[in-house]
Design a protein around this motif. Structure first.
Motif, PDB file in Angstrom:
ATOM      1  N   GLU A  28       0.830  -1.203   0.000  1.00  0.00           N
ATOM      2  CA  GLU A  28       0.000   0.000   0.000  1.00  0.00           C
ATOM      3  C   GLU A  28       0.868   1.258   0.000  1.00  0.00           C
ATOM      4  OE1 GLU A  28      -2.944   2.323   3.019  1.00  0.00           O
ATOM      5  OE2 GLU A  28      -3.227   0.154   2.872  1.00  0.00           O
ATOM      6  N   GLY A  29       1.949   1.214   0.758  1.00  0.00           N
ATOM      7  CA  GLY A  29       2.857   2.351   0.799  1.00  0.00           C
ATOM      8  C   GLY A  29       3.481   2.660  -0.552  1.00  0.00           C
ATOM      9  N   HIS A  30       3.696   1.649  -1.360  1.00  0.00           N
ATOM     10  CA  HIS A  30       4.320   1.859  -2.668  1.00  0.00           C
ATOM     11  C   HIS A  30       3.378   2.488  -3.690  1.00  0.00           C
ATOM     12  CE1 HIS A  30       8.368   0.347  -2.184  1.00  0.00           C
ATOM     13  NE2 HIS A  30       7.882  -0.580  -1.395  1.00  0.00           N
ATOM     14  N   ILE A  31       2.082   2.576  -3.396  1.00  0.00           N
ATOM     15  CA  ILE A  31       1.178   3.261  -4.315  1.00  0.00           C
ATOM     16  C   ILE A  31       0.965   4.719  -3.907  1.00  0.00           C
ATOM     17  CG2 ILE A  31       0.027   1.142  -5.054  1.00  0.00           C
ATOM     18  CD1 ILE A  31      -2.328   1.887  -3.241  1.00  0.00           C
ATOM     19  N   ARG A  32       1.511   5.115  -2.774  1.00  0.00           N
ATOM     20  CA  ARG A  32       1.428   6.512  -2.328  1.00  0.00           C
ATOM     21  C   ARG A  32       2.466   7.353  -3.073  1.00  0.00           C
ATOM     22  NH1 ARG A  32      -1.701   7.259   2.054  1.00  0.00           N
ATOM     23  NH2 ARG A  32      -2.207   5.459   3.332  1.00  0.00           N
ATOM     24  N   ALA A  33       2.391   8.651  -2.832  1.00  0.00           N
ATOM     25  CA  ALA A  33       3.396   9.559  -3.400  1.00  0.00           C
ATOM     26  C   ALA A  33       4.783   9.125  -2.933  1.00  0.00           C
ATOM     27  CB  ALA A  33       3.110  10.990  -2.940  1.00  0.00           C
ATOM     28  N   PRO A  34       5.799   9.286  -3.778  1.00  0.00           N
ATOM     29  CA  PRO A  34       7.158   8.916  -3.351  1.00  0.00           C
ATOM     30  C   PRO A  34       7.605   9.761  -2.150  1.00  0.00           C
ATOM     31  CG  PRO A  34       7.110   9.491  -5.697  1.00  0.00           C
ATOM     32  CD  PRO A  34       5.755   9.807  -5.132  1.00  0.00           C
ATOM     33  N   ALA A  35       8.373   9.131  -1.282  1.00  0.00           N
ATOM     34  CA  ALA A  35       8.883   9.827  -0.098  1.00  0.00           C
ATOM     35  C   ALA A  35      10.082  10.684  -0.460  1.00  0.00           C
ATOM     36  CB  ALA A  35       9.286   8.809   0.966  1.00  0.00           C
ATOM     37  N   GLU A  46      34.618   4.008  15.976  1.00  0.00           N
ATOM     38  CA  GLU A  46      33.763   2.929  15.464  1.00  0.00           C
ATOM     39  C   GLU A  46      32.286   3.158  15.756  1.00  0.00           C
ATOM     40  OE1 GLU A  46      34.780   0.164  13.638  1.00  0.00           O
ATOM     41  OE2 GLU A  46      36.641   1.309  13.537  1.00  0.00           O
ATOM     42  N   ASP A  47      31.965   4.131  16.613  1.00  0.00           N
ATOM     43  CA  ASP A  47      30.582   4.393  16.988  1.00  0.00           C
ATOM     44  C   ASP A  47      29.923   5.312  15.962  1.00  0.00           C
ATOM     45  OD1 ASP A  47      31.125   2.936  19.281  1.00  0.00           O
ATOM     46  OD2 ASP A  47      31.500   4.723  20.497  1.00  0.00           O
ATOM     47  N   SER A  48      28.618   5.100  15.719  1.00  0.00           N
ATOM     48  CA  SER A  48      27.882   5.913  14.750  1.00  0.00           C
ATOM     49  C   SER A  48      26.526   6.327  15.310  1.00  0.00           C
ATOM     50  CB  SER A  48      27.621   5.122  13.461  1.00  0.00           C
ATOM     51  OG  SER A  48      28.820   4.729  12.851  1.00  0.00           O
ATOM     52  N   PHE A  49      26.067   7.476  14.841  1.00  0.00           N
ATOM     53  CA  PHE A  49      24.715   7.950  15.100  1.00  0.00           C
ATOM     54  C   PHE A  49      24.108   8.241  13.740  1.00  0.00           C
ATOM     55  CE2 PHE A  49      21.825  11.649  15.940  1.00  0.00           C
ATOM     56  CZ  PHE A  49      20.847  10.930  16.606  1.00  0.00           C
ATOM     57  N   VAL A  50      22.931   7.659  13.461  1.00  0.00           N
ATOM     58  CA  VAL A  50      22.325   7.747  12.143  1.00  0.00           C
ATOM     59  C   VAL A  50      20.902   8.278  12.260  1.00  0.00           C
ATOM     60  CG1 VAL A  50      21.704   6.449  10.059  1.00  0.00           C
ATOM     61  CG2 VAL A  50      23.695   5.744  11.409  1.00  0.00           C
ATOM     62  N   ASN A  51      20.553   9.192  11.356  1.00  0.00           N
ATOM     63  CA  ASN A  51      19.181   9.683  11.212  1.00  0.00           C
ATOM     64  C   ASN A  51      18.740   9.439   9.779  1.00  0.00           C
ATOM     65  OD1 ASN A  51      18.444  11.125  13.730  1.00  0.00           O
ATOM     66  ND2 ASN A  51      20.262  12.320  13.224  1.00  0.00           N
ATOM     67  N   ARG A  52      17.574   8.852   9.603  1.00  0.00           N
ATOM     68  CA  ARG A  52      16.956   8.729   8.278  1.00  0.00           C
ATOM     69  C   ARG A  52      15.585   9.348   8.395  1.00  0.00           C
ATOM     70  NH1 ARG A  52      16.700   4.359   3.614  1.00  0.00           N
ATOM     71  NH2 ARG A  52      18.369   5.744   2.975  1.00  0.00           N
ATOM     72  N   ALA A  53      15.374  10.423   7.636  1.00  0.00           N
ATOM     73  CA  ALA A  53      14.097  11.129   7.675  1.00  0.00           C
ATOM     74  C   ALA A  53      13.369  10.931   6.353  1.00  0.00           C
ATOM     75  CB  ALA A  53      14.333  12.618   7.931  1.00  0.00           C
ATOM     76  N   ALA A  54      12.030  10.822   6.439  1.00  0.00           N
ATOM     77  CA  ALA A  54      11.208  10.675   5.240  1.00  0.00           C
ATOM     78  C   ALA A  54       9.929  11.483   5.408  1.00  0.00           C
ATOM     79  CB  ALA A  54      10.877   9.202   5.007  1.00  0.00           C
ATOM     80  N   TRP A  55       9.496  12.094   4.314  1.00  0.00           N
ATOM     81  CA  TRP A  55       8.244  12.833   4.294  1.00  0.00           C
ATOM     82  C   TRP A  55       7.446  12.333   3.110  1.00  0.00           C
ATOM     83  CZ3 TRP A  55       8.077  18.553   5.949  1.00  0.00           C
ATOM     84  CH2 TRP A  55       6.764  19.021   5.983  1.00  0.00           C
ATOM     85  N   ILE A  56       6.263  11.812   3.399  1.00  0.00           N
ATOM     86  CA  ILE A  56       5.359  11.374   2.337  1.00  0.00           C
ATOM     87  C   ILE A  56       4.202  12.359   2.319  1.00  0.00           C
ATOM     88  CG2 ILE A  56       3.873   9.544   1.451  1.00  0.00           C
ATOM     89  CD1 ILE A  56       5.683   7.546   2.952  1.00  0.00           C
ATOM     90  N   GLU A  57       4.147  13.153   1.272  1.00  0.00           N
ATOM     91  CA  GLU A  57       3.115  14.181   1.139  1.00  0.00           C
ATOM     92  C   GLU A  57       1.727  13.570   1.318  1.00  0.00           C
ATOM     93  OE1 GLU A  57       1.594  17.815   0.869  1.00  0.00           O
ATOM     94  OE2 GLU A  57       3.755  17.484   0.694  1.00  0.00           O
ATOM     95  N   PHE A  59       0.650  12.071   3.906  1.00  0.00           N
ATOM     96  CA  PHE A  59       0.635  10.908   4.798  1.00  0.00           C
ATOM     97  C   PHE A  59       1.327  11.190   6.122  1.00  0.00           C
ATOM     98  CE2 PHE A  59       2.116   6.628   6.137  1.00  0.00           C
ATOM     99  CZ  PHE A  59       0.874   6.051   6.295  1.00  0.00           C
ATOM    100  N   GLY A  60       2.556  11.669   6.078  1.00  0.00           N
ATOM    101  CA  GLY A  60       3.241  11.947   7.327  1.00  0.00           C
ATOM    102  C   GLY A  60       4.735  12.111   7.180  1.00  0.00           C
ATOM    103  N   VAL A  61       5.352  12.427   8.302  1.00  0.00           N
ATOM    104  CA  VAL A  61       6.792  12.648   8.389  1.00  0.00           C
ATOM    105  C   VAL A  61       7.334  11.698   9.451  1.00  0.00           C
ATOM    106  CG1 VAL A  61       8.602  14.351   8.835  1.00  0.00           C
ATOM    107  CG2 VAL A  61       6.417  15.098   7.862  1.00  0.00           C
ATOM    108  N   GLY A  62       8.480  11.115   9.192  1.00  0.00           N
ATOM    109  CA  GLY A  62       9.094  10.243  10.178  1.00  0.00           C
ATOM    110  C   GLY A  62      10.600  10.380  10.164  1.00  0.00           C
ATOM    111  N   VAL A  63      11.192  10.158  11.317  1.00  0.00           N
ATOM    112  CA  VAL A  63      12.650  10.112  11.395  1.00  0.00           C
ATOM    113  C   VAL A  63      13.032   8.946  12.304  1.00  0.00           C
ATOM    114  CG1 VAL A  63      12.812  11.810  13.274  1.00  0.00           C
ATOM    115  CG2 VAL A  63      14.788  11.398  11.804  1.00  0.00           C
ATOM    116  N   LYS A  64      13.884   8.073  11.774  1.00  0.00           N
ATOM    117  CA  LYS A  64      14.413   6.958  12.553  1.00  0.00           C
ATOM    118  C   LYS A  64      15.828   7.344  12.953  1.00  0.00           C
ATOM    119  CE  LYS A  64      15.433   2.010  12.436  1.00  0.00           C
ATOM    120  NZ  LYS A  64      15.519   0.803  11.597  1.00  0.00           N
ATOM    121  N   SER A  65      16.063   7.397  14.250  1.00  0.00           N
ATOM    122  CA  SER A  65      17.379   7.737  14.787  1.00  0.00           C
ATOM    123  C   SER A  65      17.896   6.553  15.573  1.00  0.00           C
ATOM    124  CB  SER A  65      17.296   8.948  15.721  1.00  0.00           C
ATOM    125  OG  SER A  65      16.842  10.080  15.019  1.00  0.00           O
TER     126      SER A  65
END
Length: 172
Positions: A28-35, A46-57, A59-65
């Motif tokens: 279902e997500g793949h038929i929505r507007a591209p993020a 060796e330590d890392s901190f990562v943020n991946r943010a996505a906005w689907i017009e 639908f919503g905004v999300g950030v995985k940290s």
């Protein structure tokens, strides 16, 4: 965390939630507007901190940290820890905090199985999973559930600094 904003973890899933539900949600997500997606990586040795943010017009905004601290094994802590924040598309208000392990377990495998449902030969009998830990476990479960014709699932996994291992996964 502000009052009223739910924390979603494995215990929050509805009864009976399974791989078909997860793959259907991905489809279902793949038929929505591209993020619109962006990533940020910060490192300290060796330590890392990562943020991946996505906005689907619409639908919503999300950030995985999440953090990746490989030496946490010696402290009896997971090497990867994090959370995902979900925001309302219209107001920007925070809606939920989701355990990142839940996202890794369900979304990663459901994405893989959805792609395979479009691309894999329907008569495939063997699956090779290259990975380890939670991702390999979720892939075994997802493919077992949605590709019942598989006869063998092989797992090639390695941890940093260790030799790869090859094993056979049991069907669930």
């Amino acid at each position: 965390m502000p009052a009223g904003i739910p924390y979603i973890d494995a215990a929050s899933l509805p009864p009976g939630f399974g791989w078909t539900d997860a793959v259907d949600a991905i489809a279902e997500g793949h038929i929505r507007a591209p993020a619109q997606i962006t990533d940020q990586f910060l490192n300290r040795g060796e330590d890392s901190f990562v943020n991946r943010a996505a906005w689907i017009e619409g639908f919503g905004v999300g950030v995985k940290s999440f953090t990746v601290f490989p030496d946490n094994v010696q402290h009896q802590r997971p090497s990867v820890q994090g959370a995902m924040l979900i925001f309302d598309d219209q107001t920007g208000a925070p809606l939920a905090v989701v355990d990142s392990g839940l996202v890794t377990y369900w979304k990663t495998a459901a994405d893989s199985v959805y792609g395979a449902s479009l691309l894999a030969r329907s008569d495939s009998k063997t699956l090779l999973i290259v990975g380890s830990d939670i991702v390999a476990d979720s892939l075994v479960g997802a493919y077992s559930a949605l590709f019942p014709g598989l006869e063998r699932i092989l797992v090639l996994g390695a941890k940093p600094g260790k030799k790869p291992r090859i094993g056979r996964a049991t069907r669930q």
